[in-house]
Write a protein that holds these residues in place. Structure first.
Motif, short mmCIF file in Angstrom:
data_model
loop_
_atom_site.label_atom_id
_atom_site.label_comp_id
_atom_site.label_asym_id
_atom_site.label_seq_id
_atom_site.Cartn_x
_atom_site.Cartn_y
_atom_site.Cartn_z
N TRP A 1 0.83 -1.20 0.00
CA TRP A 1 0.00 0.00 0.00
C TRP A 1 0.87 1.25 0.00
CZ3 TRP A 1 -0.45 4.37 2.82
CH2 TRP A 1 -1.58 5.16 2.58
N SER A 2 1.89 1.26 0.83
CA SER A 2 2.78 2.41 0.93
C SER A 2 3.49 2.69 -0.39
CB SER A 2 3.81 2.17 2.05
OG SER A 2 4.73 3.23 2.11
N ARG A 3 3.99 1.66 -1.02
CA ARG A 3 4.70 1.82 -2.31
C ARG A 3 3.74 2.30 -3.39
NH1 ARG A 3 8.97 3.41 -2.73
NH2 ARG A 3 9.19 2.54 -4.78
N ILE A 4 2.55 1.72 -3.45
CA ILE A 4 1.56 2.11 -4.46
C ILE A 4 1.15 3.57 -4.24
CG2 ILE A 4 -0.82 1.72 -5.23
CD1 ILE A 4 -0.24 -1.32 -4.72
N PHE A 5 0.93 3.96 -3.00
CA PHE A 5 0.58 5.34 -2.68
C PHE A 5 1.65 6.31 -3.17
CE2 PHE A 5 0.65 9.10 -0.02
CZ PHE A 5 -0.69 9.48 0.01
N LYS A 6 2.91 6.02 -2.89
CA LYS A 6 4.02 6.89 -3.28
C LYS A 6 4.15 7.01 -4.79
CE LYS A 6 6.68 6.22 0.92
NZ LYS A 6 7.86 5.61 1.53
N ILE A 7 3.96 5.91 -5.50
CA ILE A 7 4.04 5.93 -6.96
C ILE A 7 2.91 6.78 -7.53
CG2 ILE A 7 3.82 4.53 -9.04
CD1 ILE A 7 5.27 2.28 -7.40
N CYS A 8 1.71 6.57 -7.06
CA CYS A 8 0.56 7.34 -7.54
C CYS A 8 0.75 8.83 -7.29
CB CYS A 8 -0.73 6.86 -6.90
SG CYS A 8 -1.24 5.22 -7.43
N LYS A 9 1.30 9.17 -6.13
CA LYS A 9 1.50 10.57 -5.76
C LYS A 9 2.53 11.26 -6.67
CE LYS A 9 1.67 13.36 -1.68
NZ LYS A 9 0.51 13.66 -0.93
N LYS A 10 3.43 10.49 -7.26
CA LYS A 10 4.40 11.06 -8.20
C LYS A 10 3.72 11.59 -9.46
CE LYS A 10 7.59 8.23 -9.45
NZ LYS A 10 8.61 7.20 -9.70
N TYR A 11 2.64 10.95 -9.86
CA TYR A 11 2.00 11.24 -11.13
C TYR A 11 0.68 12.01 -11.00
CZ TYR A 11 5.29 7.94 -13.15
OH TYR A 11 6.43 7.31 -13.56
#
Length: 92
Positions: free
Chosen positions: A19-29
């Protein structure tokens, strides 16, 4: 194109880390608008890169990601029920 991305990550099998990794990736874009919901304008190339990065962390048996696409934000009616936290209101 205008994207609304929604995800649901299971807490099983190291889900908090995914969840943490997916959140961070989405926040980049995209712009984080509510819990596991993001929105924003992306090119086809950016969308492809986002999908590529997310594939590493999504467990196809446990998690789901839904992407809604529209040509532009103006073609999408946005309606708030309850508290209005429109974090995209600063975008011109």
């Amino acid at each position: 194109m205008y994207i609304v991305l929604v995800y649901d990550v299971s807490q099983e099998e190291n889900g908090a880390r995914r969840w943490s990794r997916i959140f961070k990736i989405c926040k980049k874009y995209l712009t984080h608008i509510q819990n596991s919901v993001f929105e924003g304008e992306l090119s086809k190339g950016q969308l492809a890169q986002l999908q590529k990065e997310l594939k590493e962390y999504i467990d196809k048996e446990l998690d789901s990601v839904i992407i809604f696409k529209s040509r532009q934000e103006k073609w999408l009616d946005k309606e708030f029920w309850g508290r209005k936290d429109d974090l995209t209101s600063f975008i011109l």
